[in-house]
Design a protein around this motif. Structure first.
Motif, PDB file in Angstrom:
ATOM      1  N   SER A   1       1.041  -1.123  -0.449  1.00 27.89           N
ATOM      2  CA  SER A   1      -0.034  -0.471  -0.476  1.00 27.89           C
ATOM      3  C   SER A   1       0.906   0.994  -0.209  1.00 27.89           C
ATOM      4  O   SER A   1       0.318   2.086  -0.938  1.00 27.89           O
ATOM      5  CB  SER A   1      -1.135   0.176   1.653  1.00 27.89           C
TER       6      SER A   1
ATOM      7  N   ALA B   1       1.734   1.702  -3.545  1.00 25.63           N
ATOM      8  CA  ALA B   1       0.685   2.076  -4.084  1.00 25.63           C
ATOM      9  C   ALA B   1       0.201   3.629  -4.022  1.00 25.63           C
ATOM     10  O   ALA B   1       0.097   4.526  -4.911  1.00 25.63           O
ATOM     11  CB  ALA B   1      -0.792   1.007  -3.510  1.00 25.63           C
ATOM     12  N   GLY B   2       0.324   4.145  -2.749  1.00 27.30           N
ATOM     13  CA  GLY B   2       0.251   5.576  -2.235  1.00 27.30           C
ATOM     14  C   GLY B   2       1.471   6.486  -2.692  1.00 27.30           C
ATOM     15  O   GLY B   2       1.233   7.325  -3.377  1.00 27.30           O
TER      16      GLY B   2
ATOM     17  N   GLY C   1       0.690   6.947  -6.372  1.00 32.62           N
ATOM     18  CA  GLY C   1      -1.091   7.229  -6.099  1.00 32.62           C
ATOM     19  C   GLY C   1      -0.931   9.030  -5.749  1.00 32.62           C
ATOM     20  O   GLY C   1      -1.274   9.748  -6.454  1.00 32.62           O
TER      21      GLY C   1
ATOM     22  N   THR D   1      -2.131  12.230  -9.163  1.00 35.00           N
ATOM     23  CA  THR D   1      -2.463  13.440  -8.463  1.00 35.00           C
ATOM     24  C   THR D   1      -3.743  14.656 -10.167  1.00 35.00           C
ATOM     25  O   THR D   1      -4.175  14.265 -10.201  1.00 35.00           O
ATOM     26  CB  THR D   1      -1.955  14.240  -7.127  1.00 35.00           C
TER      27      THR D   1
ATOM     28  N   HIS E   1      -4.402  13.160  -1.847  1.00 38.77           N
ATOM     29  CA  HIS E   1      -5.069  11.973  -2.540  1.00 38.77           C
ATOM     30  C   HIS E   1      -4.046  10.974  -2.475  1.00 38.77           C
ATOM     31  O   HIS E   1      -4.528   9.537  -2.878  1.00 38.77           O
ATOM     32  CB  HIS E   1      -4.793  11.919  -3.846  1.00 38.77           C
TER      33      HIS E   1
ATOM     34  N   VAL F   1      -5.339   6.769  -1.671  1.00 41.36           N
ATOM     35  CA  VAL F   1      -5.120   5.641  -2.491  1.00 41.36           C
ATOM     36  C   VAL F   1      -5.037   4.474  -1.698  1.00 41.36           C
ATOM     37  O   VAL F   1      -4.851   3.096  -1.538  1.00 41.36           O
ATOM     38  CB  VAL F   1      -4.186   6.508  -3.676  1.00 41.36           C
TER      39      VAL F   1
ATOM     40  N   ASN G   1      -5.643   1.069  -0.874  1.00 43.05           N
ATOM     41  CA  ASN G   1      -5.314  -0.365  -1.240  1.00 43.05           C
ATOM     42  C   ASN G   1      -5.172  -1.365  -0.210  1.00 43.05           C
ATOM     43  O   ASN G   1      -5.494  -2.119  -0.448  1.00 43.05           O
ATOM     44  CB  ASN G   1      -3.672   0.337  -2.203  1.00 43.05           C
TER      45      ASN G   1
ATOM     46  N   THR H   1      -8.786   2.757 -11.581  1.00 47.87           N
ATOM     47  CA  THR H   1      -8.954   1.956 -10.314  1.00 47.87           C
ATOM     48  C   THR H   1      -7.633   0.555 -10.721  1.00 47.87           C
ATOM     49  O   THR H   1      -6.632   1.054  -9.857  1.00 47.87           O
ATOM     50  CB  THR H   1     -10.058   0.941  -9.922  1.00 47.87           C
TER      51      THR H   1
ATOM     52  N   LEU I   1      -4.066   1.699  -9.944  1.00 47.33           N
ATOM     53  CA  LEU I   1      -3.890   2.934  -8.855  1.00 47.33           C
ATOM     54  C   LEU I   1      -3.571   1.652  -8.191  1.00 47.33           C
ATOM     55  O   LEU I   1      -2.636   1.611  -7.096  1.00 47.33           O
ATOM     56  CB  LEU I   1      -4.562   3.937  -8.063  1.00 47.33           C
ATOM     57  N   LEU I   2      -4.300   0.649  -8.160  1.00 45.46           N
ATOM     58  CA  LEU I   2      -4.322  -0.335  -7.279  1.00 45.46           C
ATOM     59  C   LEU I   2      -3.536  -1.611  -7.818  1.00 45.46           C
ATOM     60  O   LEU I   2      -4.289  -2.456  -8.274  1.00 45.46           O
ATOM     61  CB  LEU I   2      -5.820  -0.992  -6.985  1.00 45.46           C
TER      62      LEU I   2
ATOM     63  N   HIS J   1     -13.263   3.908  -5.190  1.00 39.47           N
ATOM     64  CA  HIS J   1     -12.178   4.892  -6.067  1.00 39.47           C
ATOM     65  C   HIS J   1     -12.434   5.988  -6.585  1.00 39.47           C
ATOM     66  O   HIS J   1     -12.448   7.455  -5.979  1.00 39.47           O
ATOM     67  CB  HIS J   1     -11.679   4.063  -6.594  1.00 39.47           C
TER      68      HIS J   1
END
Lengths: 144, 144, 144, 144, 144, 144
Positions: A45, A48-49, A52, A56, A102, A106, A110, B56, B59-60, B102
């Protein structure tokens, strides 16, 4: 999109949070023991962040593309709540609040996506800005 | 990523929500009267959300790419809270819960981004699944 | 882009590899002990690779977009070499070889990116298809 | 993601390579005579690589987005091996090594994708940094 | 986004055009002789267009993501006008008109981008659908 | 991609247009009265265009990524023609002409996509640069 051509570069930071609320202690244990079937929830995660935050301006029409010079992602567990904290820094003409928010969303989504096979009761709460510095007004959430 | 090669296509729907809480009635009025300087908040956030649902799986990491066959976005105003409702449908082997969540989070973040010049106290709450159908278990949020 | 409208859906799998060669045992130890400053190299590179597989048609002009129905990522350590194995499955009209190879290259590049602060001598080798099934010809690398 | 807010902008360059090894002289001839059915392999792979360099921070979580101010792509044929050389320049706080390596890998993968209908034995080798300048340490691959 | 869950898959094709009008014969010659400094204009714009077709649902909110099963790109030179023809096919529930038109516009824009250092008078004209088949109504531009 | 490392930052603006020609007054009325079934055509196409401007370097291989510091989108109705005007500003080493033209084409394509259920005769015309300032040569379309 707001015209920022006349503004000056300054160091700007923003810290945003999201709360991931799980429904049982077993879920917290599975995260900490890295036994969730989809993999290591915190590390994946975080990946992913980090991506993410950078995406944005691809998602929000009015958001200026800007040089993300730092992103940090932390997790704090408190009972059945996991607080996700995302810190973003830039040296640019406009701030990174929305980027931090954002990123927090995310990371939280996730976590939800990785945890839903083992916990059907997860909710995401309180995605909000905790703190920002730089720019014309600093801000600190009074309840932090 | 979970192996879904053996699963069958069925119609699946998911409805997710996000709550955008503003800090004054002036903000609600500006949205409804379309006087927010960045533009029409509901229409532009709907555009961002329609795109967000489709992004989605970008991002995931564990999210399967799938044919989004319908996305609907609605807003309900209740005092200082705006409820964002995102409905997604597919005919595929896996559901669209995370896509709907999301989408709800992107709509809410875009509202935040467009409104922050006029309201510094916005928070995003309760991003959660309200309802899903199709797949091996249906689900309906008991408090809806 | 090749016309595939006349082809039939069949289950197709592909396994690709990449070799990440580090320059000292300390690097291997840091990965295994999760002491690399940028984070957990295997988990974060897996996240990057899962996303990378899905982005293949965004990067390669002639590559058909297709439903990725499974991606698995494994690591095997052999001395100073780490073998990255990426397995991809789809049920579609064309295969997933390039998707698997792109996934392997993204995992390897992300390992390089996370490790370069602690090891200046990393090289990426032998990105190749190991095995494919489905479609008009199966294939198995004879040296596997 | 490493914090680079305190660093200074300097001119930074990186040159990376990838080796595409084909299995017969017919493949080399088809590339040079532009008779590959999918089109002009060198020109189209250059286009893919120019885009790929720019997408590096979309794929690698810890990679800073930065202003790509030059990308050059060259091919050198030596027997059955085609060396892909990607040069990237920026004036920024952090280097472009990973961008150059990602560009080289995308060019090589696209060559593989365009050539696989006519040559089943293609391998990608030695994706590595050849040279970098700028930043706190310059570097030149001793075997270049 | 329109709900297409009840629709049936059929073969659908669309052909769209764009006209790139240059201001002198020297520009046409430079394209044909491959002496444009940025590279081979037709091959690189084809690569951009193949990718552009696939990215249509990333750019247009209401556009359904769908399996692009064929894209062909052709150029016809007529005096100072270059006609770009983009053919797209899918077997799906909705057509590919907008995908073909987006592809034509990306090819044309890329030609503009590559040619502007040598020709300041380029215009893009008549981006339109020439033909579509499949779906509830076929269509053929009467002036084609 | 052209090497711009030696160039200086200056304020650069570009204004591009696209003409969307509809086939009946009913279409113009539906846009103005916001009765188009897919939603508010001007607001949603503005959102798509703001995002489209930022995605230009993702689609055009030779285009430098740059800080978009302002994008404005205006519509002018003249009979059955709608003129889309996109203004982009940056302070950077290279101009934003192609970004403005890409933005204009995305706005126009999105209008086409939203309007095609109610008007089958829409064409897109005259995507061109109207004006640019900054850089070594300013330019103003003589017929504007």
């Amino acid at each position: 999109m707001v015209d920022i051509t006349h503004k000056s570069n300054t160091l700007r930071t923003a810290i945003a949070q999201a709360i991931v609320k799980v429904s049982s202690q077993e879920t917290i244990d599975a995260i900490q023991n890295k036994t969730v079937p989809k993999g290591d929830v915190f590390a994946m995660s975080k990946a992913a962040g980090l991506l993410g935050v950078k995406k944005t301006p691809d998602l929000l029409p009015d958001c200026h593309p800007l040089p993300i010079e730092y992103t940090g992602i932390e997790y704090k567990i408190d009972g059945l709540e996991i607080k996700v904290l995302v810190t973003v820094k830039t040296i640019y003409k406009t701030g990174v609040e929305v980027e931090a928010m954002h990123g927090a969303s995310v990371v939280a989504l996730n976590m939800y996506d990785m945890l839903k096979p083992i916990d059907k009761g997860i909710e995401l709460h309180h995605i909000k800005l905790l703190e920002k510095t730089g720019g014309k007004s600093s801000f600190k959430d009074k309840f932090r």
